[in-house]
Design an enzyme around this catalytic site. Sequence first.
Site, PDB file in Angstrom:
ATOM      1  CD  GLU A 187      -2.752  -1.340   2.431  1.00  0.00           C
ATOM      2  OE1 GLU A 187      -2.777  -0.398   3.252  1.00  0.00           O
ATOM      3  OE2 GLU A 187      -3.361  -2.395   2.642  1.00  0.00           O
ATOM      4  CD  GLU A 304      -4.463  -8.035   1.909  1.00  0.00           C
ATOM      5  OE1 GLU A 304      -5.377  -7.366   2.453  1.00  0.00           O
ATOM      6  OE2 GLU A 304      -3.267  -7.694   1.976  1.00  0.00           O
TER       7      GLU A 304
HETATM    8  O1  G3I Z   1      -2.447 -11.396  18.123  1.00  0.00           O
HETATM    9  C1  G3I Z   1      -2.541 -10.253  18.990  1.00  0.00           C
HETATM   10  C2  G3I Z   1      -3.009 -10.692  20.361  1.00  0.00           C
HETATM   11  O2  G3I Z   1      -2.033 -11.566  20.934  1.00  0.00           O
HETATM   12  C3  G3I Z   1      -3.198  -9.463  21.239  1.00  0.00           C
HETATM   13  O3  G3I Z   1      -3.736  -9.856  22.482  1.00  0.00           O
HETATM   14  C4  G3I Z   1      -4.154  -8.483  20.557  1.00  0.00           C
HETATM   15  C5  G3I Z   1      -4.251  -7.219  21.375  1.00  0.00           C
HETATM   16  O4  G3I Z   1      -4.779  -6.209  20.560  1.00  0.00           O
HETATM   17  O5  G3I Z   1      -3.651  -8.124  19.251  1.00  0.00           O
HETATM   18  C6  G3I Z   1      -3.538  -9.266  18.422  1.00  0.00           C
HETATM   19  O6  G3I Z   1      -3.029  -8.818  17.185  1.00  0.00           O
HETATM   20  C7  G3I Z   1      -4.035  -8.249  16.320  1.00  0.00           C
HETATM   21  C8  G3I Z   1      -3.900  -8.949  14.954  1.00  0.00           C
HETATM   22  O7  G3I Z   1      -4.788  -8.362  14.003  1.00  0.00           O
HETATM   23  C9  G3I Z   1      -4.144 -10.439  15.030  1.00  0.00           C
HETATM   24  O8  G3I Z   1      -5.487 -10.690  15.263  1.00  0.00           O
HETATM   25  C10 G3I Z   1      -3.727  -6.764  16.157  1.00  0.00           C
HETATM   26  O9  G3I Z   1      -3.961  -6.107  17.385  1.00  0.00           O
HETATM   27  C11 G3I Z   1      -4.629  -6.172  15.076  1.00  0.00           C
HETATM   28  O10 G3I Z   1      -4.244  -4.822  14.797  1.00  0.00           O
HETATM   29  C12 G3I Z   1      -4.449  -6.961  13.777  1.00  0.00           C
HETATM   30  O11 G3I Z   1      -5.334  -6.432  12.796  1.00  0.00           O
HETATM   31  C13 G3I Z   1      -4.986  -6.859  11.465  1.00  0.00           C
HETATM   32  C14 G3I Z   1      -4.743  -5.598  10.603  1.00  0.00           C
HETATM   33  O12 G3I Z   1      -4.447  -5.992   9.239  1.00  0.00           O
HETATM   34  C15 G3I Z   1      -3.569  -4.771  11.112  1.00  0.00           C
HETATM   35  O13 G3I Z   1      -2.387  -5.552  11.086  1.00  0.00           O
HETATM   36  C16 G3I Z   1      -6.149  -7.631  10.895  1.00  0.00           C
HETATM   37  O14 G3I Z   1      -6.326  -8.845  11.637  1.00  0.00           O
HETATM   38  C17 G3I Z   1      -5.848  -7.969   9.428  1.00  0.00           C
HETATM   39  O15 G3I Z   1      -6.963  -8.610   8.821  1.00  0.00           O
HETATM   40  C18 G3I Z   1      -5.549  -6.679   8.643  1.00  0.00           C
HETATM   41  O16 G3I Z   1      -5.163  -7.088   7.337  1.00  0.00           O
HETATM   42  C19 G3I Z   1      -4.906  -6.005   6.413  1.00  0.00           C
HETATM   43  C20 G3I Z   1      -3.691  -6.385   5.574  1.00  0.00           C
HETATM   44  O17 G3I Z   1      -2.567  -6.583   6.419  1.00  0.00           O
HETATM   45  C21 G3I Z   1      -3.414  -5.321   4.521  1.00  0.00           C
HETATM   46  N1  G3I Z   1      -4.578  -5.121   3.673  1.00  0.00           N
HETATM   47  C22 G3I Z   1      -5.793  -4.748   4.443  1.00  0.00           C
HETATM   48  C23 G3I Z   1      -6.107  -5.845   5.466  1.00  0.00           C
HETATM   49  C24 G3I Z   1      -7.391  -5.542   6.225  1.00  0.00           C
HETATM   50  O18 G3I Z   1      -7.219  -4.381   6.970  1.00  0.00           O
END
Ligand code: G3I
Length: 405
Positions: A187, A304
């Site tokens: 991105e 995705e």
């Molecule tokens: O795994 C930890 C957990 O141990 C902890 O307790 C918790 C506390 O907040 O966080 C958990 O991690 C989270 C992770 O997802 C795993 O579930 C992060 O906080 C959370 O920010 C993260 O969100 C992800 C997001 O990207 C940011 O990285 C989403 O699941 C994921 O679907 C989303 O994916 C993005 C792609 O990377 C790029 N394209 C868009 C797509 C959707 O936004």
Amino acid sequence: MTKNHIRIKRRSFLVGLGALAGVGACTISSKAKQVNDQTQTTQAQITNVKNQKFSVTGEAPLRDRAAKKGLIFGASARYNNLFQDSKYAARFAQECGVLVPGSELKWNLLRPSLDDFDFSKSDRMAEFARSHKMLFRGHTLVWHAALPKWFENRVNRQNAEQVLVKHIKTVAGHYAGKMHSWDVVNEAIKVADKRSDGLRKSPWLKLLGPDYIEIAFRTAAAADPKALLVYNDHRLEYSKSENEAKRTKVLKLLEGLKSKGVPIHALGMQAHLGVDASKNFNPQKLSDFLKDVASLGLKIMITELDVSEKHDLDIATRDQAIASVYKDFLSVMLDEPAVTTVITWGLSDRYTWLSKTKKRPNIQELRPLPLDAQMQRKLVWNAIAQAFDNAPMRKVEYEGDGAFS
Ligand code: G3I
């Protein structure tokens, strides 16, 4: 809601679609008319859903149907879901030929501090992939988001290149020879930031200027000469003016990198699609864009894929509309020989990221993915299976167990 009411609403939704496809309208109630009007403007591009057949022959899983055509199918997964839900893990292994960690290879989950890396979760996911003869895919080495809390205070103009190079060398090096592909940069284009080159005003741009992208790809290539190196981005699938503008900037970026001999092998199109966005789906313009990318000698990966929707209609009607978006999109994408991979963002509705971001009051559960929350195949699964079964054969790029030629 009474059965009759649902039937009227469903019929009006389908009539709305059918009317757009020239099937001809019929009288509908005021509420249904409201739904119909709502859909009139949203479904212009979907062909007559009522007559869409999603019939599939046999029970072969998606990974096998893809591989039969020299394609790769898989999905993203979260560590907790994979190792705390055995039914999910079993279905994931059955359907997917590639696993990409949804978050575990991002800076915030890999680097507890500037000097430490924690590969415990991503290593376990890599082993899951290997032991189930899946490819493993990395997402993402450089992104403006998911940066750790220490980043802002510890990274500055003086050390940014060293920090970036060390990250890529360490992470891509850690998986060297085991990684099918890396989203090296994710991105980087944001037209709304109004730069002539279309680059997003990300922390990396501020710290290193536009060269951060070339630095990232060259460092990744040196760290893992076997991995396919991908530039990944979103909002490239539809033909609204902002999508067209973004396509132009992404093409310019790719042309520039290729002209400098930067080691980049593919464009990743995230393909976060929507039923309501389908009015902006223009198959010819999408196909032309794919040809422009392929003409640079690049492969194209769908990285995705999912389909959101926001109608509080019955599940059968929603599933038809969602599956139609998959069908229409994949039929254009898989007609392009440069397209090699289809990865959905999650495999089951039980764990879709959309539940956190696109929550809607009237809908019990979102249904954007191939399996429902009970891990059963849905019309989306059929639409993807049908797309693979109908796809032209590709030159086989790898031999299934994670090793690739
Ligand atoms: O795994 C930890 C957990 O141990 C902890 O307790 C918790 C506390 O907040 O966080 C958990 O991690 C989270 C992770 O997802 C795993 O579930 C992060 O906080 C959370 O920010 C993260 O969100 C992800 C997001 O990207 C940011 O990285 C989403 O699941 C994921 O679907 C989303 O994916 C993005 C792609 O990377 C790029 N394209 C868009 C797509 C959707 O936004």
